[in-house]
Design an enzyme around this catalytic site. Structure first.
Site, PDB file in Angstrom:
ATOM      1  N   HIS A  44       0.859  -1.180   0.000  1.00 24.67           N
ATOM      2  CA  HIS A  44       0.000   0.000   0.000  1.00 24.67           C
ATOM      3  C   HIS A  44       0.898   1.233   0.000  1.00 24.67           C
ATOM      4  O   HIS A  44       2.013   1.215   0.530  1.00 24.67           O
ATOM      5  CB  HIS A  44      -0.867  -0.038   1.262  1.00 24.67           C
ATOM      6  CG  HIS A  44      -1.971   0.962   1.296  1.00 24.67           C
ATOM      7  ND1 HIS A  44      -1.757   2.289   1.599  1.00 24.67           N
ATOM      8  CD2 HIS A  44      -3.307   0.824   1.097  1.00 24.67           C
ATOM      9  CE1 HIS A  44      -2.914   2.928   1.583  1.00 24.67           C
ATOM     10  NE2 HIS A  44      -3.871   2.074   1.280  1.00 24.67           N
ATOM     11  N   ASP A  92       2.804  -4.339   8.428  1.00 25.68           N
ATOM     12  CA  ASP A  92       1.514  -3.672   8.257  1.00 25.68           C
ATOM     13  C   ASP A  92       0.436  -4.737   8.387  1.00 25.68           C
ATOM     14  O   ASP A  92       0.241  -5.547   7.491  1.00 25.68           O
ATOM     15  CB  ASP A  92       1.473  -2.986   6.888  1.00 25.68           C
ATOM     16  CG  ASP A  92       0.094  -2.451   6.508  1.00 25.68           C
ATOM     17  OD1 ASP A  92      -0.866  -2.678   7.254  1.00 25.68           O
ATOM     18  OD2 ASP A  92      -0.010  -1.820   5.440  1.00 25.68           O
ATOM     19  N   GLN A 139      -4.693  -5.576   7.016  1.00 26.41           N
ATOM     20  CA  GLN A 139      -5.571  -6.541   6.345  1.00 26.41           C
ATOM     21  C   GLN A 139      -5.489  -7.936   6.950  1.00 26.41           C
ATOM     22  O   GLN A 139      -6.097  -8.868   6.418  1.00 26.41           O
ATOM     23  CB  GLN A 139      -5.218  -6.602   4.851  1.00 26.41           C
ATOM     24  CG  GLN A 139      -5.354  -5.290   4.122  1.00 26.41           C
ATOM     25  CD  GLN A 139      -6.784  -4.789   4.047  1.00 26.41           C
ATOM     26  OE1 GLN A 139      -7.726  -5.566   4.155  1.00 26.41           O
ATOM     27  NE2 GLN A 139      -6.953  -3.487   3.876  1.00 26.41           N
ATOM     28  N   CYS A 192      -4.610   1.987  -3.939  1.00 26.96           N
ATOM     29  CA  CYS A 192      -3.403   2.559  -3.308  1.00 26.96           C
ATOM     30  C   CYS A 192      -2.240   1.579  -3.387  1.00 26.96           C
ATOM     31  O   CYS A 192      -1.439   1.447  -2.454  1.00 26.96           O
ATOM     32  CB  CYS A 192      -3.662   2.970  -1.864  1.00 26.96           C
ATOM     33  SG  CYS A 192      -4.805   4.351  -1.702  1.00 26.96           S
TER      34      CYS A 192
END
Length: 421
Positions: A139, A216, A219, A380
């Site tokens: 992203h 990250d 998700q 993104c």
């Protein structure tokens, strides 16, 4: 001295009931509506998940019952707000299995968490010739902050290759590793493709050359449990709105010793110990990274979202989601002219695709006219779209409250939309 997490709340300690999708759907008021004359089929969960009544009620209870600023005030409302605010920190800490409650820093979400690490740790530690590795399917929020910090310092941000299925090339990753790599920052799950990256292997390989790791988790945490101690990562970032909580709030996990070594990145109230014109001293972790009045209501809502998730049979919910994704991809492969984008063996929650003779944006609009909510565009994640030579995709993203009927409605709507073209 370690600051231990407070005891489990009753909601966390309760035994989860067997997963029942119809019962779960009744917990989400927004799903009980029509859009453009059709029952809503919400398949845009990678953008944001819907909120159960328990989260909505937690926000109402705060604003109606004990709205107040936290910490320092000497009155009852502030004490109640502070208790709920810090209880939520412990709830999120247990959810990620942190070693010390101070390792949870409130942020506005994953984007701010990555910016915090980049501007605080990165600006203090990166130098000319150093390298930051990110995957080619990241992203933008896990690319741009590193570029902003690295470029003035003479460091570089380099992509880890991804193959045509959307799978990270681990052989190429290992070839990129050397002593100049200072940080490896990758998504646990790709928001654009659904690929699950082998983060344990990535973390171990990065540590072997002395690099730190940031994962990250935006998700990931809504789909399966995450244990940061088992992973061994240095930082892990989450957003509440991707895990059935409010927008505008998230958390950064960081190893305590690292957080203690990092300088503040924003100044203001709450993050200080003493202030004078001769100089300022800063508070301890996590408060030195939490300048100003925090997003109190949504922190409490975040805690309520985790409590709700913990009340479910998560293993059953995960099996249900995996079945939905397999069913959707089976339907997709049987649909003439439909091309799946992102076919990694390890996937969760996302099916991206293109349909011959249509533009994703046009297709998304025609689906919306039939009450089916999907996301279209580059999500993104422009570098991976550029690699695949496409402008974007139609993205179907799933949550545990979706059903096979939702998938059937999607494909029926696709058939009607294609007739238009």
């Amino acid at each position: 001295m370690t600051e231990t997490l407070r005891p489990n709340t009753a909601a966390e300690a309760a035994r989860p009931v067997p997963f029942d999708v119809e019962r779960v759907r009744r917990d989400f008021p927004i799903l009980q509506q029509e859009v453009n004359g059709h029952p809503l089929v919400y398949l845009d969960n990678a953008a944001t998940t819907q909120k159960p009544r328990a989260v909505i009620q937690a926000l109402v209870d705060y604003y109606e019952g004990y709205n107040s600023n936290v910490h320092r005030a000497a009155h009852a409302l502030s004490e109640r707000a502070t208790q709920a605010f810090e209880d939520a920190r412990d709830t999120v800490g247990r959810f990620l299995n942190v070693a010390d409650r101070r390792e949870i820093v409130w942020t506005s979400g994953v984007t701010e968490s990555i910016n915090l690490v980049a501007w605080s740790w990165g600006r203090a530690n990166l130098k000319a010739g150093d390298r930051v590795l990110v995957s080619a399917m990241e992203h933008h929020s896990n690319i741009v902050p590193w570029q902003l910090v690295a470029e003035p310092l003479g460091a570089t941000v380099e992509p880890i290759p991804v193959d045509e299925t959307g799978t990270l090339d681990m052989e190429a990753f290992r070839a990129l590793l050397d002593e100049r790599v200072r940080m490896v920052s990758v998504g646990h799950v790709s928001n654009a493709l659904g690929s699950i990256n082998p983060v344990e292997e990535i973390i171990a390989a990065a540590h072997a050359v002395g690099a730190l790791t940031l994962i990250d988790g935006a998700q990931a945490v809504g789909h399966f449990p995450v244990d940061v101690q088992a992973l061994g990562c240095d930082f892990y970032a989450v957003s509440a709105h991707k895990v059935f909580g409010p927008t505008g709030i998230g958390a950064l996990y960081g190893r305590l010793a690292l957080l203690e070594s990092m300088p503040p990145w924003q100044g203001g109230g709450e993050m200080i110990e003493t202030v004078s014109f001769a100089g300022t001293t800063y508070g301890g972790v996590p408060h030195k990274f939490e300048a100003g009045t925090p997003n109190i209501a949504d922190v409490i809502g975040f805690g309520a979202a985790i409590d709700y998730l913990n009340s479910l049979d998560r293993a059953g919910a995960q099996r249900h989601e995996d079945d939905l994704l397999a069913y959707a991809e089976e339907r997709a492969r049987a649909t003439e002219g439909l091309r799946l984008v992102g076919t990694a063996q390890a996937k969760t929650g996302v099916m991206s695709f293109l349909v011959d003779g249509t533009h994703p944006a046009d297709l998304g609009t025609l689906l919306d006219h039939q009450g089916v909510a999907v996301r279209t565009g580059h999500h993104c994640a422009q570098p991976i779209m550029d690699q695949f030579g496409i402008p974007g995709t139609v993205r179907v993203s799933l949550a545990f409250y979706n059903t096979r009927e939702d998938i059937d409605r999607l494909f029926a709507a696709l058939d009607k939309a294609r007739q238009f073209f």
